[in-house]
Each structure stands twice: as structure tokens, then as C-alpha cells.
Design a protein around this motif. Sequence first.
Motif, PDB file in Angstrom:
ATOM      1  N   ASN A   1       0.816  -1.205   0.000  1.00 19.80           N
ATOM      2  CA  ASN A   1       0.000   0.000   0.000  1.00 19.80           C
ATOM      3  C   ASN A   1       0.851   1.258   0.000  1.00 19.80           C
ATOM      4  OD1 ASN A   1       0.892   0.290   2.623  1.00 19.80           O
ATOM      5  ND2 ASN A   1      -0.972  -0.488   3.546  1.00 19.80           N
ATOM      6  N   TYR A   2       0.200   2.379   0.227  1.00 18.83           N
ATOM      7  CA  TYR A   2       0.871   3.666   0.094  1.00 18.83           C
ATOM      8  C   TYR A   2       1.911   3.942   1.162  1.00 18.83           C
ATOM      9  CZ  TYR A   2      -2.353   4.839   3.839  1.00 18.83           C
ATOM     10  OH  TYR A   2      -3.014   4.843   5.018  1.00 18.83           O
ATOM     11  N   ALA A   3       1.847   3.224   2.262  1.00 19.79           N
ATOM     12  CA  ALA A   3       2.646   3.633   3.413  1.00 19.79           C
ATOM     13  C   ALA A   3       3.959   2.877   3.544  1.00 19.79           C
ATOM     14  CB  ALA A   3       1.833   3.461   4.691  1.00 19.79           C
ATOM     15  N   ILE A   4       4.013   1.670   2.977  1.00 14.94           N
ATOM     16  CA  ILE A   4       5.132   0.788   3.288  1.00 14.94           C
ATOM     17  C   ILE A   4       6.101   0.711   2.113  1.00 14.94           C
ATOM     18  CG2 ILE A   4       5.741  -1.599   3.857  1.00 14.94           C
ATOM     19  CD1 ILE A   4       4.428  -0.176   6.118  1.00 14.94           C
ATOM     20  N   VAL A   5       7.385   0.834   2.414  1.00 10.36           N
ATOM     21  CA  VAL A   5       8.418   0.641   1.405  1.00 10.36           C
ATOM     22  C   VAL A   5       8.441  -0.839   1.045  1.00 10.36           C
ATOM     23  CG1 VAL A   5      10.881   0.796   0.948  1.00 10.36           C
ATOM     24  CG2 VAL A   5       9.760   2.549   2.303  1.00 10.36           C
ATOM     25  N   GLN A   6       8.377  -1.140  -0.236  1.00 11.32           N
ATOM     26  CA  GLN A   6       8.256  -2.540  -0.646  1.00 11.32           C
ATOM     27  C   GLN A   6       9.617  -3.230  -0.617  1.00 11.32           C
ATOM     28  OE1 GLN A   6       5.068  -4.023  -1.383  1.00 11.32           O
ATOM     29  NE2 GLN A   6       4.667  -2.161  -0.229  1.00 11.32           N
ATOM     30  N   GLY A   7      10.110  -3.433   0.560  1.00 12.25           N
ATOM     31  CA  GLY A   7      11.416  -4.071   0.724  1.00 12.25           C
ATOM     32  C   GLY A   7      12.456  -3.033   1.089  1.00 12.25           C
ATOM     33  N   VAL A   8      13.223  -3.336   2.139  1.00  7.96           N
ATOM     34  CA  VAL A   8      14.186  -2.341   2.605  1.00  7.96           C
ATOM     35  C   VAL A   8      15.355  -2.226   1.631  1.00  7.96           C
ATOM     36  CG1 VAL A   8      15.502  -3.934   4.042  1.00  7.96           C
ATOM     37  CG2 VAL A   8      15.375  -1.550   4.678  1.00  7.96           C
ATOM     38  N   ASP A   9      15.453  -3.176   0.681  1.00  7.37           N
ATOM     39  CA  ASP A   9      16.549  -3.080  -0.281  1.00  7.37           C
ATOM     40  C   ASP A   9      16.373  -1.898  -1.238  1.00  7.37           C
ATOM     41  OD1 ASP A   9      14.412  -4.272  -1.391  1.00  7.37           O
ATOM     42  OD2 ASP A   9      15.404  -6.163  -1.896  1.00  7.37           O
ATOM     43  N   GLU A  10      15.239  -1.226  -1.152  1.00 12.64           N
ATOM     44  CA  GLU A  10      15.105   0.021  -1.905  1.00 12.64           C
ATOM     45  C   GLU A  10      15.917   1.135  -1.263  1.00 12.64           C
ATOM     46  OE1 GLU A  10      11.089   1.219  -2.590  1.00 12.64           O
ATOM     47  OE2 GLU A  10      10.510  -0.708  -3.427  1.00 12.64           O
ATOM     48  N   VAL A  11      16.266   0.941  -0.003  1.00  5.99           N
ATOM     49  CA  VAL A  11      16.924   2.019   0.746  1.00  5.99           C
ATOM     50  C   VAL A  11      18.375   1.683   1.085  1.00  5.99           C
ATOM     51  CG1 VAL A  11      16.646   3.581   2.682  1.00  5.99           C
ATOM     52  CG2 VAL A  11      14.668   2.405   1.794  1.00  5.99           C
ATOM     53  N   VAL A  12      18.606   0.450   1.552  1.00  8.14           N
ATOM     54  CA  VAL A  12      19.968   0.047   1.915  1.00  8.14           C
ATOM     55  C   VAL A  12      20.271  -1.302   1.266  1.00  8.14           C
ATOM     56  CG1 VAL A  12      20.004   1.267   4.123  1.00  8.14           C
ATOM     57  CG2 VAL A  12      19.137  -1.063   4.034  1.00  8.14           C
ATOM     58  N   PRO A  13      21.568  -1.603   1.007  1.00  2.00           N
ATOM     59  CA  PRO A  13      21.902  -2.922   0.443  1.00  2.00           C
ATOM     60  C   PRO A  13      21.714  -4.012   1.494  1.00  2.00           C
ATOM     61  CG  PRO A  13      23.890  -1.689   0.909  1.00  2.00           C
ATOM     62  CD  PRO A  13      22.759  -0.759   1.159  1.00  2.00           C
ATOM     63  N   VAL A  14      21.098  -5.105   1.096  1.00  2.00           N
ATOM     64  CA  VAL A  14      20.788  -6.173   2.049  1.00  2.00           C
ATOM     65  C   VAL A  14      21.671  -7.382   1.765  1.00  2.00           C
ATOM     66  CG1 VAL A  14      18.986  -7.723   2.857  1.00  2.00           C
ATOM     67  CG2 VAL A  14      18.422  -5.377   2.309  1.00  2.00           C
ATOM     68  N   ASP A  15      22.213  -7.989   2.817  1.00  2.00           N
ATOM     69  CA  ASP A  15      23.039  -9.183   2.663  1.00  2.00           C
ATOM     70  C   ASP A  15      22.223 -10.455   2.752  1.00  2.00           C
ATOM     71  OD1 ASP A  15      26.007  -8.291   2.705  1.00  2.00           O
ATOM     72  OD2 ASP A  15      24.994  -7.061   4.200  1.00  2.00           O
ATOM     73  N   VAL A  16      21.359 -10.534   3.754  1.00  2.00           N
ATOM     74  CA  VAL A  16      20.591 -11.764   3.952  1.00  2.00           C
ATOM     75  C   VAL A  16      19.125 -11.407   4.162  1.00  2.00           C
ATOM     76  CG1 VAL A  16      20.246 -13.755   5.437  1.00  2.00           C
ATOM     77  CG2 VAL A  16      22.545 -12.996   4.958  1.00  2.00           C
ATOM     78  N   TYR A  17      18.239 -12.123   3.519  1.00  5.14           N
ATOM     79  CA  TYR A  17      16.808 -11.971   3.739  1.00  5.14           C
ATOM     80  C   TYR A  17      16.324 -13.139   4.587  1.00  5.14           C
ATOM     81  CZ  TYR A  17      17.088  -8.855  -0.303  1.00  5.14           C
ATOM     82  OH  TYR A  17      17.427  -7.856  -1.158  1.00  5.14           O
ATOM     83  N   VAL A  18      15.511 -12.850   5.583  1.00  2.00           N
ATOM     84  CA  VAL A  18      14.940 -13.927   6.393  1.00  2.00           C
ATOM     85  C   VAL A  18      13.436 -13.900   6.175  1.00  2.00           C
ATOM     86  CG1 VAL A  18      14.714 -14.887   8.684  1.00  2.00           C
ATOM     87  CG2 VAL A  18      16.763 -13.616   8.092  1.00  2.00           C
TER      88      VAL A  18
END
Lengths: 416, 161
Positions: free
Chosen positions: B114-131
Amino acid sequence: MTAQDTQLLEATIDELKHLFSPRAQTGETMVLNMGPQHPSTHGVLRLIVELDGEIIVNAVPDIGYLHTGIEKNMEAKTFTKALVMTDRLDYLNNMGNNLAYCLAVEKLMGVEVPERAQVIRVILAELQRIASHLVWLGTHANDLAVQSMLFYCVRDREYILNIFELIAGQRMMTSFMRPGGLWRDVPAGFEEAVRAFLDYLPARLDDYERLTKNNPIWLDRTKGIGVIDGPTALAMGLTGGSLRGSGVNWDIRKAMPYSGYEQYQFDVPLGSAGDVYDRYWVRMLELRQSLRLVDQALAKLKRLGPGPVITADRKVAPPPRAEIGVSMEALIHHFKFWTEGFPAPAGEVYVATESPRGELGVFLRGNGGPKPHRVHFRTPSFINLQSTSLMSKDHYIADVVAIVGSIDIVLGDVDR
Amino acid sequence: MGLEQKLGNLGVVTTTLEQAVNWGRTGSMWPMLFGLACCAIEMISTIGAPQNDLSRFGMELMRASPRQSDLMIVAGRVTRKMAPVLRRLYDQMPDPKWVVAMGDCASCGGIFNNYAIVQGVDEVVPVDVYVAGCPPRPEALIHGLLTLHAKVKQEKLVKWA
Ligand code: SF4
């Protein structure tokens, strides 16, 4: 950061100017930012604090860092599917949120919930209250330098999560309560697991009381801090343990019973001074009352024996699994139930429940379609939070963490 | 009676600098004390509850200051209002630094599209591991952290320069 972002920030600071005394503009007092990443704000709360030396002149909460759009998202889902959103509102009270939402849907649809389901609901809601209070006690004590308490409380909470996992397969977001009853009956071994927990916890609670109740450091940090008297607390809309700490006898489970709370014996603990200590002590006593409630409900469950746990009204409840294999109609109904949902009559309902934090109300509006036209949550943390400014005036900056901890906010509940 | 014999008694271990440094980094990786939503509660369970006890991996020490932490566990949904703050926290962390996206919301937005949530934090910072998980159980988070350790142990010296 782009130029546009910077402009936005400047506009916000201008808008906030009226919140502070004129002395802040001349630099006589200092404006300090606290959060949104701060170990003692219990999530992503931001407090803007105006200080005269170490004394607080004003503390303004800035919320919205966890605004998730849950209410809006629920409008796009059918009544049954919207339920999963409620788990994620106040993430320390998942079962309680489920319960409040289910009660609202049931009121709108006018369905009756079988007795057995109601008793199990009470057990689960009270276990959830214990879990929530344990996390509150752990984090609150941790903020006030009783660090080991966090480890003890989190450990005890794990036992409750194990029970939830036993019945639903999930530790936190169970979505176990459904409009009309429960997802399914509790499995074998549920009663023994809860009994074991009931036997285990009281001795632990004695320990925790010994650690804090008469501890001079604890008393110094909590007695006489953040005082709010009964009438003011009512005027500020405080509910739950924070209100009862000021001596106002108001518990929705007693005042407007739901799910058969009127059939159980329990007391509503009250404070008198309305300070951090009284709010702490009220919650400590509530833990024991919840244990009492679970105990009675378990005995009642045993007396009731097996029975249905979801309403027989097939409009609201899906057909049982056994029927789907033998009846074509049941299969079609099951398919339509999950794809289209059930239409609710046009109208508005409001249901209030007692969450661990206060009055959790659900306002629901149907428009004849299968999706809610509007869902609104009257969340206790959101309304309780506004008293922070009042409570923290003229206290030391170090007391802010005690005050914020004592009103027991959950940011998911504030911002939703 | 040479020196080698004496040293032999002391027990000499030979290794490469690369391995020694990587071993040190995995052995005391301090996460930042920072939680966003429901997943943060499971993170507390992972770190605080004796049943899970993250100190087995040298990671129990949560640092409230980004300047003292090596690892950012993004535990929960990242809102549009929080995203710039999160990025600033990340920028304040000293190198080398790692990011674990804990939970569905941090990985991909989860159930909130929806309008409020960033669709994955990898839009903002580089991610090493996803859980994965909503929320991931403590065991899942521990598995994610061990995966990160395995990744760190393979880092090459040339990359650091
Ligand atoms: S993944 Fe699930 S538990 Fe985690 S923050 Fe998102 S909604 Fe909450």
C-alpha cells in the motif's frame, strides 16, 4: 537528500514552533530530539523535548513512523481475510485484536458464538494479556536499569508462545479467532500445557516482585514520577492500567462484559497515587488476576466438554472439511466463501474490549457488500500517548523513559 | 633443543590473515539495538530469551548507537516516513557493515502492499541476507545470521582496500 526534502524538513520545523515556549526561540531553553531510534522509546516513537537545564518544559510526541495503512488495506479485503491485518496492529496483543475485530463482525452480522469458543477465547485473550504484560515489565524494568528482568520475562513469554504454536502453528500472528468462533478446536494437550504454565508462573511473579517492589532504586525512579490524578486521566482519555493506576475503577471486562467475562470471578486492581509506581503495581496485580481468569476458564472448558467451536450459520463460517468431500454444494460454498466472502448488512457497529493497554474499540461499517466500507480502530496506545506531555512536565529528562514505559505504548498500536 | 620444539609445546596455529580477520568479525558481530515492528519482538526473543540465546554466536551485545554496531537487523516494516531515518542510521555505521532484512515486510513489503510501506528495505539500503517469515521464528533469524557469518567468512582481502 534532495533540495525538495530539505524544504519539507524546514516547513515541518516551522509548523512545530508553536508547540514550544517563546524561550526556546531565544535559546534560553533547549529543544532536544529523542528517537525515532532510541532504546527506550519502545519502537519508533519520536519525542521532541524542550529542556530548561535538565528539567522538562514540554515533551511533544511525533508519531507516524510506523503508519502502515492497515485500516485502509482492510477495506480492500473481505471480512474474513481482513482478519490477518488485525494481528499486526498491536503486535503484543494479537489474540486480543482478533477478538475485538471478530466481535465487531459478529455484531454486524448478528451471529451467536458457541459457548466453547467463547471460553477458549477468554483463555487465549488472558494468556495474551499475560504475555503482553511480561514484555511490558521486561522492557520497562530494563529502561530503569533492572536489566535481568528482560531476560526473565522474555523467557516466560516463550512458554505462552509455545501454547499458541501448539494450537495454531504460529507463535505470534495466529489469526486463530475467526468471525463466528475459532479456526478449529484446541488440540489434545492444550489443557495440560496451560495448566503447567499456571503452575509455573506464580512463583516467578513472586521473584519479580522481590526484584522490584521494595528495591530502593526502583522506588526512587518510580514513586511520585509522572503523577496524573483520576479526573485529569479521564479527561485525557486514558484507559487500561494507566487509568486504574490513578484510582479510577474502569475495566471494560466488568463495565461492558463481552465473551462471557461476567461469569468469571476477578478483581480490578486499583492504584491511588497515579504515578509510575502505581501503574506498575496495578499491572503486576493484573497478571495474577489474568492467571485466575485462565484457571476458571480452563475448569469451565473441562465442564463443557466437546462441542462446536464455530457458529452453525454457514453464511459466516465455511463448511467443515468433512462435508466438502461428500457434498457438491459444500464445495461450491467453500469456494465462494473464500473468493467472494459474505455480504454484510449496511450499518455501523462499535465494539469495545479491554486490551492489555486499555480500551481497544473497533468501529465497523458495512455497505451491503462483502468488504468493510470502513474499519476504524480506537487504539489505546494512541490515546494514552497524549498524556506523556502532561505527565513529564517539570520532571528530569531521565524520567521520560520511566513515564513512557509506564503508559505501556506499542507503536504498532499508535500508528497502525 | 631448538626454538621450534619450545614453540611446538605452546601450540602454533598457522592461518591466513584473511581467515583470522573474518573469524574475528563473525565472532563478535554487534547488532544495532533498533526495532521497527512486530518482528522486533521476535528479535528480542532471539537475543533475550535464554531458550535461544544469541550470545552463543558472540552477538548478544546490542548497541544503541549506530557508530558502535556492525550489523543492522531491519526487524519490521519500513514506512515511507521511517526510510530516510533508516538510511541515515545505515550511513552512520562504520565499515564493514552488514544488513539483514528480517521478515517479509523488510524483505518485500509482506502483506502490506500500500501507500505507506516501502516494498522491501533493499530500496533504501543494500541487504546481505533476507529472512522469510511473518514474523520469522527465532530459529529462522539465527539461521539467517549464520548464513551471514558464512558469507563474511568468504570475504577476500582485496575487497577491503
Ligand atoms: S513481517 Fe509480519 S511480523 Fe514482521 S513486521 Fe511485517 S507484519 Fe510484522
